[in-house]
Design an enzyme around this catalytic site. Structure first.
Site, PDB file in Angstrom:
ATOM      1  N   ASP A  25       0.793  -1.356   0.009  1.00  0.00           N
ATOM      2  CA  ASP A  25       0.167   0.117   0.081  1.00  0.00           C
ATOM      3  C   ASP A  25       0.817   1.245  -0.018  1.00  0.00           C
ATOM      4  OD1 ASP A  25      -2.171  -1.884   0.304  1.00  0.00           O
ATOM      5  OD2 ASP A  25      -1.894  -1.669   2.505  1.00  0.00           O
ATOM      6  N   GLU A 187     -20.865   0.950 -11.468  1.00  0.00           N
ATOM      7  CA  GLU A 187     -21.277  -0.505 -12.104  1.00  0.00           C
ATOM      8  C   GLU A 187     -19.949  -1.214 -12.079  1.00  0.00           C
ATOM      9  OE1 GLU A 187     -22.665  -2.268 -16.481  1.00  0.00           O
ATOM     10  OE2 GLU A 187     -22.418  -0.411 -16.213  1.00  0.00           O
TER      11      GLU A 187
END
Length: 489
Positions: A25, A187
């Site tokens: 990260d 979506e």
């Protein structure tokens, strides 16, 4: 950072990954001609590593922002998968700032005027469970904000980003938070997390990964208003490359004004290695990362002739899986005190480091001075582990090789214990696929002991190369670990 993997190819180019180790990260900033990077450290102590680079390619560890994990009592024993999750590194008002989450306690801030120096004690600014991956933004009008994600494992939901108005010193929030991006309304979006907040040319930008650690992708989202609404676009994905899940990282600019993007790739036992991609902007003002949105394996260096790197004291890469006891020697010490423990996965005093490359050999010498029952050796440690070393018996030490499988299975011998006298040299050789082979030299030359062992990751971290000493009393002395690269296949 020298070691088995060198990203600079020596011809004005670099190869990915630039960091072939578990610097998970990553977030990075540039200050002047210098680049700085931090990463998740989870339950490793010390935490929040700080790396420095003159060119975004060659990095060196210069320190840690956390000497110990807080709350202190919560981390006296290993808490796998807990601790420091994805941090944000920023430079503002002449200081360096790291905002980081502990998913079980909340969001903390720590600051320093020198990233290689002392950092302030972490201050809890937003308490609560499930708050992860925070990032601050200081706007041009003087207002400060903080965005963060959510961990479903702690709070029962995820896939949304929440923002707070903050005091300018990030000491506390000024409101209860507002959801500014709902991943369920996008979506195909799932597990939206890891936001990094920026401003450019009148646009507010949130760079955020989705899709999960192993096979995720990267969004860029923009808005004319700091709290949205934000328009999303996928700007980096695996495509037809071999780089699975290229996402979650940092946008940085060079002194020449070029944009670059750092991101990770999850490589199981090797952890989340760090890649660097060029970043340009299309005619509509959207970022274009890598090769039209897919990762590049090789590219020209961002800074072709960097200034000489700063001189820093050599910082040990050793960590432990929990806060060490006050009497525990420092990470640079070569003497380990024997402490009670059977299963190394639950042992708080393993002196460990990230696997330093895809193919390497690690070698040391161990001498055990302890009563019967004590053990000391070198291990490759994850959900499963294997080790080679010495076990003290009433009639003297024995060379042993043992393995523990997943599910809490106890260690078992994989070779016949061998009586030895005096110190023994130990070696672990790791080759492609994180396959480890263990060897020892008892004075008659190197001999491989036991079958190969395929390393496994820990929880949210890669496998650990470790040294340990267990028992009721006594100590083990180790020679400095020698790590050498093996020829690439």
């Amino acid at each position: 950072m020298t070691g088995p993997w060198i990203a600079d190819t020596g011809d004005g180019h670099y190869r990915n990954p630039i960091l072939f180790a578990d610097w998970s990260d990553p977030d990075a900033v540039r200050v002047g001609d210098d680049f700085y990077l931090t990463a998740s450290s989870f339950n490793r102590v010390p935490g929040l590593p700080l790396l420095h680079s003159p060119d975004l390619v060659s990095w060196r560890l210069i320190g840690h922002a956390l000497d110990r994990l807080v709350p202190e009592d919560a981390y006296r024993a290993p808490r796998h998968g807990c601790g420091v999750w994805a941090p944000a590194l920023r430079h503002h008002d002449g200081r360096f700032w790291i905002v980081y989450p502990d998913p079980d306690h909340g969001i903390y801030v720590t600051t320093s005027d020198d990233p290689a120096g002392k950092w302030t004690e972490p201050h809890l600014i937003v308490p609560g469970q499930g708050l992860i991956d925070p990032c601050p933004l200081w706007d041009d009008d003087g207002n400060a904000y903080l965005v963060h994600g959510w961990a479903k494992s702690r709070c029962g939901f995820n896939n949304r980003l929440t923002a707070h108005r903050m005091t300018a010193d990030l000491a506390r929030p000024l409101d209860g938070g507002t959801v500014i991006v709902d991943g369920d309304a996008i979506e195909g979006c799932r597990t939206l997390e890891g936001p990094k907040w920026y401003r450019r040319d009148g646009w507010y930008w949130i760079f955020a990964p989705a899709g999960g650690v192993t096979n995720g992708w990267q969004y860029a989202m923009r808005s004319r208003h700091v709290l949205g609404p934000y328009e999303p676009r996928v700007v980096l994905a695996q495509g037809d490359t071999a780089v699975n899940g290229p996402h979650q990282g940092a946008w940085v600019q060079t002194p020449a004004g070029e944009s670059w993007f750092l991101h990770f790739q999850d490589l199981s036992a090797y952890g989340r290695v760090v890649h660097l991609q060029p970043m340009t902007w299309d005619a509509d003002g959207w970022p274009v990362i890598g090769d039209h949105g897919t990762p590049l394996a090789r590219h020209r260096k961002p800074v072709p002739d960097p200034a000489p790197p700063r001189v820093h004291d050599e910082i040990p890469e050793w960590t432990r899986p929990a806060n060490p006891a006050p009497t525990t020697p420092g990470a640079e010490a070569h003497r380990l005190l024997c402490e009670p423990g059977d299963d190394l996965r639950a042992f708080p005093a393993v002196l460990g480091r990230r696997l330093p490359g895809p193919r390497f050999r690690a070698e040391t010498e161990v001498r055990l001075d302890a009563p019967a029952g004590a053990r000391a050796g070198m291990t490759v440690l994850g959900h499963t582990y294997s080790w080679i070393g010495l076990e003290q018996q009433p009639d003297g030490p024995r060379l042993v090789r043992r393995t523990a499988e997943a599910g809490g299975e106890a260690e078992r011998d994989v070779t016949e214990p061998l009586p030895v006298g005096g110190p023994v040299r130990l070696a672990v050789t790791v080759t492609d696929g994180a396959v480890a082979r263990f060897a020892a030299d008892t004075g008659t030359g190197w001999k491989e002991h036991g079958p190969p062992f395929t390393a496994t990751p820990g929880l949210w971290i890669g496998a650990t190369l470790g040294l340990f000493a267990t028992g009721s009393d006594g100590h083990a002395d180790f020679e400095p670990l020698l790590i050498t690269a093996l020829e690439e296949s």
